[in-house]
Scaffold this active site. Sequence first.
Site, PDB file in Angstrom:
ATOM      1  N   GLY A  72       0.828  -1.212   0.000  1.00  0.00           N
ATOM      2  CA  GLY A  72       0.000   0.000   0.000  1.00  0.00           C
ATOM      3  C   GLY A  72       0.856   1.252   0.000  1.00  0.00           C
ATOM      4  O   GLY A  72       0.542   2.223   0.669  1.00  0.00           O
ATOM      5  N   ASP A  75      -0.071   5.496  -1.868  1.00  0.00           N
ATOM      6  CA  ASP A  75      -0.904   6.621  -1.407  1.00  0.00           C
ATOM      7  C   ASP A  75      -0.777   6.748   0.110  1.00  0.00           C
ATOM      8  O   ASP A  75      -0.280   5.840   0.785  1.00  0.00           O
ATOM      9  CB  ASP A  75      -2.374   6.359  -1.795  1.00  0.00           C
ATOM     10  CG  ASP A  75      -3.157   7.654  -1.919  1.00  0.00           C
ATOM     11  OD1 ASP A  75      -2.627   8.727  -1.571  1.00  0.00           O
ATOM     12  OD2 ASP A  75      -4.317   7.599  -2.372  1.00  0.00           O
ATOM     13  N   GLY A  76      -1.242   7.876   0.636  1.00  0.00           N
ATOM     14  CA  GLY A  76      -1.339   8.074   2.094  1.00  0.00           C
ATOM     15  C   GLY A  76      -0.006   7.886   2.823  1.00  0.00           C
ATOM     16  O   GLY A  76       1.062   8.321   2.362  1.00  0.00           O
ATOM     17  N   GLY A  78       1.699   5.200   3.352  1.00  0.00           N
ATOM     18  CA  GLY A  78       2.623   4.299   2.633  1.00  0.00           C
ATOM     19  C   GLY A  78       3.449   5.051   1.613  1.00  0.00           C
ATOM     20  O   GLY A  78       4.654   4.812   1.457  1.00  0.00           O
ATOM     21  N   ASP A 120      -3.825  -6.979  -5.685  1.00  0.00           N
ATOM     22  CA  ASP A 120      -5.038  -6.707  -4.916  1.00  0.00           C
ATOM     23  C   ASP A 120      -5.009  -7.617  -3.682  1.00  0.00           C
ATOM     24  O   ASP A 120      -5.210  -8.822  -3.775  1.00  0.00           O
ATOM     25  CB  ASP A 120      -6.280  -7.002  -5.766  1.00  0.00           C
ATOM     26  CG  ASP A 120      -7.550  -6.767  -4.974  1.00  0.00           C
ATOM     27  OD1 ASP A 120      -7.461  -6.347  -3.796  1.00  0.00           O
ATOM     28  OD2 ASP A 120      -8.638  -6.999  -5.526  1.00  0.00           O
ATOM     29  N   SER A 200      -2.798   0.592  14.821  1.00  0.00           N
ATOM     30  CA  SER A 200      -3.584   1.812  15.020  1.00  0.00           C
ATOM     31  C   SER A 200      -3.864   1.955  16.506  1.00  0.00           C
ATOM     32  O   SER A 200      -3.936   0.960  17.234  1.00  0.00           O
ATOM     33  CB  SER A 200      -4.900   1.697  14.262  1.00  0.00           C
ATOM     34  OG  SER A 200      -5.821   2.648  14.738  1.00  0.00           O
ATOM     35  N   TYR A 213     -12.175  -3.469  12.090  1.00  0.00           N
ATOM     36  CA  TYR A 213     -10.920  -2.732  11.843  1.00  0.00           C
ATOM     37  C   TYR A 213     -10.084  -2.677  13.126  1.00  0.00           C
ATOM     38  O   TYR A 213      -8.911  -3.033  13.125  1.00  0.00           O
ATOM     39  CB  TYR A 213     -11.248  -1.311  11.357  1.00  0.00           C
ATOM     40  CG  TYR A 213     -10.023  -0.440  11.194  1.00  0.00           C
ATOM     41  CD1 TYR A 213      -9.219  -0.543  10.065  1.00  0.00           C
ATOM     42  CD2 TYR A 213      -9.647   0.474  12.187  1.00  0.00           C
ATOM     43  CE1 TYR A 213      -8.085   0.246   9.917  1.00  0.00           C
ATOM     44  CE2 TYR A 213      -8.514   1.268  12.046  1.00  0.00           C
ATOM     45  CZ  TYR A 213      -7.742   1.152  10.913  1.00  0.00           C
ATOM     46  OH  TYR A 213      -6.607   1.921  10.787  1.00  0.00           O
ATOM     47  N   LYS A 217      -6.388  -4.486  14.062  1.00  0.00           N
ATOM     48  CA  LYS A 217      -5.195  -3.761  14.498  1.00  0.00           C
ATOM     49  C   LYS A 217      -4.663  -4.346  15.819  1.00  0.00           C
ATOM     50  O   LYS A 217      -3.458  -4.341  16.067  1.00  0.00           O
ATOM     51  CB  LYS A 217      -5.489  -2.273  14.619  1.00  0.00           C
ATOM     52  CG  LYS A 217      -5.815  -1.619  13.282  1.00  0.00           C
ATOM     53  CD  LYS A 217      -4.648  -1.735  12.310  1.00  0.00           C
ATOM     54  CE  LYS A 217      -4.932  -1.214  10.941  1.00  0.00           C
ATOM     55  NZ  LYS A 217      -3.807  -1.327  10.015  1.00  0.00           N
TER      56      LYS A 217
HETATM   57  N1  LIG Z   1      -5.234   7.317   8.238  1.00  0.00           N
HETATM   58  C1  LIG Z   1      -5.386   7.070   9.512  1.00  0.00           C
HETATM   59  O1  LIG Z   1      -6.029   7.829  10.244  1.00  0.00           O
HETATM   60  C2  LIG Z   1      -4.744   5.859  10.122  1.00  0.00           C
HETATM   61  C3  LIG Z   1      -4.741   5.750  11.523  1.00  0.00           C
HETATM   62  C4  LIG Z   1      -4.183   4.635  12.101  1.00  0.00           C
HETATM   63  C5  LIG Z   1      -3.636   3.652  11.317  1.00  0.00           C
HETATM   64  N2  LIG Z   1      -3.654   3.765   9.961  1.00  0.00           N
HETATM   65  C6  LIG Z   1      -3.103   2.663   9.178  1.00  0.00           C
HETATM   66  O2  LIG Z   1      -2.075   3.126   8.332  1.00  0.00           O
HETATM   67  C7  LIG Z   1      -2.030   2.329   7.146  1.00  0.00           C
HETATM   68  C8  LIG Z   1      -2.045   3.227   5.915  1.00  0.00           C
HETATM   69  O3  LIG Z   1      -3.264   3.953   5.943  1.00  0.00           O
HETATM   70  P1  LIG Z   1      -3.550   5.229   5.031  1.00  0.00           P
HETATM   71  O4  LIG Z   1      -4.346   6.145   5.863  1.00  0.00           O
HETATM   72  O5  LIG Z   1      -2.306   5.696   4.392  1.00  0.00           O
HETATM   73  O6  LIG Z   1      -4.513   4.590   3.912  1.00  0.00           O
HETATM   74  P2  LIG Z   1      -4.831   5.084   2.432  1.00  0.00           P
HETATM   75  O7  LIG Z   1      -4.534   6.511   2.257  1.00  0.00           O
HETATM   76  O8  LIG Z   1      -6.210   4.586   2.145  1.00  0.00           O
HETATM   77  O9  LIG Z   1      -3.771   4.272   1.551  1.00  0.00           O
HETATM   78  C9  LIG Z   1      -3.876   2.906   1.494  1.00  0.00           C
HETATM   79  C10 LIG Z   1      -2.878   2.324   0.527  1.00  0.00           C
HETATM   80  O10 LIG Z   1      -3.148   0.925   0.480  1.00  0.00           O
HETATM   81  C11 LIG Z   1      -3.456   0.537  -0.855  1.00  0.00           C
HETATM   82  N3  LIG Z   1      -4.523  -0.458  -0.863  1.00  0.00           N
HETATM   83  C12 LIG Z   1      -5.724  -0.379  -0.259  1.00  0.00           C
HETATM   84  N4  LIG Z   1      -6.422  -1.506  -0.479  1.00  0.00           N
HETATM   85  C13 LIG Z   1      -5.636  -2.305  -1.228  1.00  0.00           C
HETATM   86  C14 LIG Z   1      -5.786  -3.603  -1.771  1.00  0.00           C
HETATM   87  N5  LIG Z   1      -6.898  -4.318  -1.608  1.00  0.00           N
HETATM   88  N6  LIG Z   1      -4.773  -4.143  -2.476  1.00  0.00           N
HETATM   89  C15 LIG Z   1      -3.638  -3.439  -2.679  1.00  0.00           C
HETATM   90  N7  LIG Z   1      -3.433  -2.212  -2.191  1.00  0.00           N
HETATM   91  C16 LIG Z   1      -4.420  -1.645  -1.482  1.00  0.00           C
HETATM   92  C17 LIG Z   1      -3.880   1.797  -1.543  1.00  0.00           C
HETATM   93  O11 LIG Z   1      -3.536   1.634  -2.884  1.00  0.00           O
HETATM   94  P3  LIG Z   1      -4.589   1.844  -4.062  1.00  0.00           P
HETATM   95  O12 LIG Z   1      -4.831   3.322  -4.082  1.00  0.00           O
HETATM   96  O13 LIG Z   1      -3.844   1.291  -5.202  1.00  0.00           O
HETATM   97  O14 LIG Z   1      -5.821   1.037  -3.683  1.00  0.00           O
HETATM   98  C18 LIG Z   1      -3.007   2.846  -0.869  1.00  0.00           C
HETATM   99  O15 LIG Z   1      -1.739   2.858  -1.472  1.00  0.00           O
HETATM  100  C19 LIG Z   1      -3.221   1.383   7.227  1.00  0.00           C
HETATM  101  O16 LIG Z   1      -2.801   0.141   7.702  1.00  0.00           O
HETATM  102  C20 LIG Z   1      -4.121   2.043   8.240  1.00  0.00           C
HETATM  103  O17 LIG Z   1      -4.946   1.123   8.897  1.00  0.00           O
HETATM  104  C21 LIG Z   1      -4.186   4.855   9.352  1.00  0.00           C
END
Ligand SMILES: NC(=O)c1ccc[n+]([C@@H]2O[C@H](COP(=O)([O-])OP(=O)(O)OC[C@H]3O[C@@H](n4cnc5c(N)ncnc54)[C@H](OP(=O)(O)O)[C@@H]3O)[C@@H](O)[C@H]2O)c1
Length: 329
Positions: A72, A75-76, A78, A120, A200, A213, A217
């Site tokens: 991942g 985006d975000g 990652g 995926d 998380s 979710y 975690k």
């Molecule tokens: N944001 C928060 O508030 C937060 C808080 C605590 C923990 N986290 C954790 O941090 C991590 C990153 O979160 P984020 O906020 O950066 O999420 P995000 O912005 O939604 O980015 C998710 C990334 O994962 C990829 N992805 C999602 N579903 C996928 C799938 N089925 N197969 C392959 N790739 C997939 C997406 O790629 P595509 O665009 O190609 O789908 C994107 O690159 C996660 O584990 C999340 O639980 C986030």
Amino acid sequence: MEQMGEVVCENSHQFHWPGYNFFAILGIIVTSLISLRLLRAIWNLWRLYIWPNLRPAQDYVKLYGKWAVITGGSDGIGKGYALELAKRGMNICVLSNFENNIVSEIRSVYTVDVKWIDVDFSTTEVYERIEKEISQIDDIGILVNNVGMVQSKWQPLADQDRRFMEKIINVNMATVVMMTEIVLKSMLRQNRGLIVCMGSMASRVPTPYATLYASSKAFIENFSVCLASELSETKIVVKCIEPCFVRTQLLKDMTKFTDFLKSYWSWTFPDGLSFAATATSTFGVIGTPVVYAGYVAHEILTLIVPHSIGKETLANISTKFLRWLTSEV
Ligand SMILES: NC(=O)c1ccc[n+]([C@@H]2O[C@H](COP(=O)([O-])OP(=O)(O)OC[C@H]3O[C@@H](n4cnc5c(N)ncnc54)[C@H](OP(=O)(O)O)[C@@H]3O)[C@@H](O)[C@H]2O)c1
């Protein structure tokens, strides 16, 4: 004299009330435990968030190896990890659904190798192919188990679609186990490496209406702590990073909630790139803690949550708050 003797005797009787020693000792123990916790918290804040910014940037290629594999990573948070690790001279391998120009973005700024694997993770049939592709990479130093997903709104478990729940289980938990297993073999051969798992704060502070979710975690936290201990005799480091909320696409549909954060708690709501910059600078800290927030404001929030009131009470408070705030549930 007799009277005085009696008085002395009465006072000494009061003075030696049997509970006195017990409560004095209890007070000393409680104060010592709180002081120790506080000292440990200050020490961790120093070594995770202050010292890495004062010292010259650590060379992760030397410390762990040449390549960073990031699930991942397009985006975000990652994507932030991919850019930060490329900045430190690591070659980058991103696995995600869409490429989102991550390859060209890294190549335009850094002279490192970049590879993107189209995956995926919502199905479990992808790992043979991933293993084949990953085996061509020489010297994997860091694996970031970052990919994760959540439902688009706060929702009771009973209202969720079964296929969607399967996806969350695969994306949030199966990937962590399978990717770690794939990469660990080569790390063990080299006897060095870093495995980062994105947890998380939801695992420490129960988050109803995102029950699956939050539970996924909690699984990641336990997985990381056990694995770190299993590998403690090796030079492979395991970290579980547990942020609070980060401004990314993950929360894009929870607008009432994110608007509330932006208005009242903006100091705790960084974007993905800023979060990743701080978290990446902690990657060189070896040893405990295995589990931490990865961002100083989130570390402070974790510290001030009254964990001592118990998970059940915290869950009930979260439920009431979410019902009040979102009126979605
Ligand atoms: N944001 C928060 O508030 C937060 C808080 C605590 C923990 N986290 C954790 O941090 C991590 C990153 O979160 P984020 O906020 O950066 O999420 P995000 O912005 O939604 O980015 C998710 C990334 O994962 C990829 N992805 C999602 N579903 C996928 C799938 N089925 N197969 C392959 N790739 C997939 C997406 O790629 P595509 O665009 O190609 O789908 C994107 O690159 C996660 O584990 C999340 O639980 C986030």
